[in-house]
Design a protein around this motif. Structure first.
Motif: not given
Length: 189
Positions: A88-98
């Motif tokens: 679900l693409f939540l593994g590196n969620y905090d490192n992504l653009d808003i």
């Protein structure tokens, strides 16, 4: 979400209609957000005509983790939950653009809307006994709330992974609120 088409895109649960929105309004491979939206699409539906919905599959996997009694409660279930986070693409969620975070959030919310829609309109889910009689709207809302509660809240809590699933839980909550306004109290958070 600035564009009206984006709001329509994320509220539409029919995959083919969503694909038409996507084709009509995106397609510049050089645009980073269009490329990411395409990456999400492929991860969810595949490269060809959409048949299976992997994101709804991940929701069901969360339900099976909670309800499956055969495995040990520890490492194997946490590993499965980690696979869901990655899918679900939540593994590196905090490192992504808003903007990318927002796309992931609304895609997960859309998966919950799809699950709720299928459940709400399914005869097997809404009938009382062997298709004889229908549950009231209130009973359907409670039954779906139980399902969403298990998937979004009970499973992460059981695995002590509430922090990792916070975005997932918020998406579930917003989808449920959208489909069942003023019935949030049915959810077990």
């Amino acid at each position: 979400m600035q564009d009206i088409w984006i709001e329509s895109f994320y509220n539409e649960i029919d995959a083919e209609k969503r694909q038409a929105f996507l084709k009509e309004h995106t397609g510049d491979p050089k645009d980073e957000l269009d490329a990411f939206r395409e990456k999400l699409w492929i991860a969810r539906y595949g490269k060809r005509k959409p048949k299976n919905d992997a994101f709804v599959g991940y929701l069901m996997q969360m339900k099976y983790i909670a309800e499956g009694g055969g495995m040990s409660l520890g490492a194997q279930k946490r590993k499965q939950a980690a696979e869901v986070l990655t899918g679900l693409f939540l593994g590196n969620y905090d490192n992504l653009d808003i903007e990318k975070q927002e796309m992931i959030f609304y895609e997960i919310k859309n998966a919950f809307l799809k699950l709720i829609g299928v459940s709400k309109n399914g005869r097997g889910f809404t009938s009382v006994v062997f298709g004889m009689g229908q549950l009231s709207d209130e009973s359907v809302a409670k039954k779906i709330a139980d399902q969403v509660s298990t998937i979004a809240f009970a499973t992460p809590h059981m695995l002590h992974m509430d922090k990792e699933f916070a975005v997932f839980q918020q998406a579930a909550l917003e989808a449920f609120r959208q489909e069942f306004p003023n019935r949030e109290h049915f959810l077990k958070k």
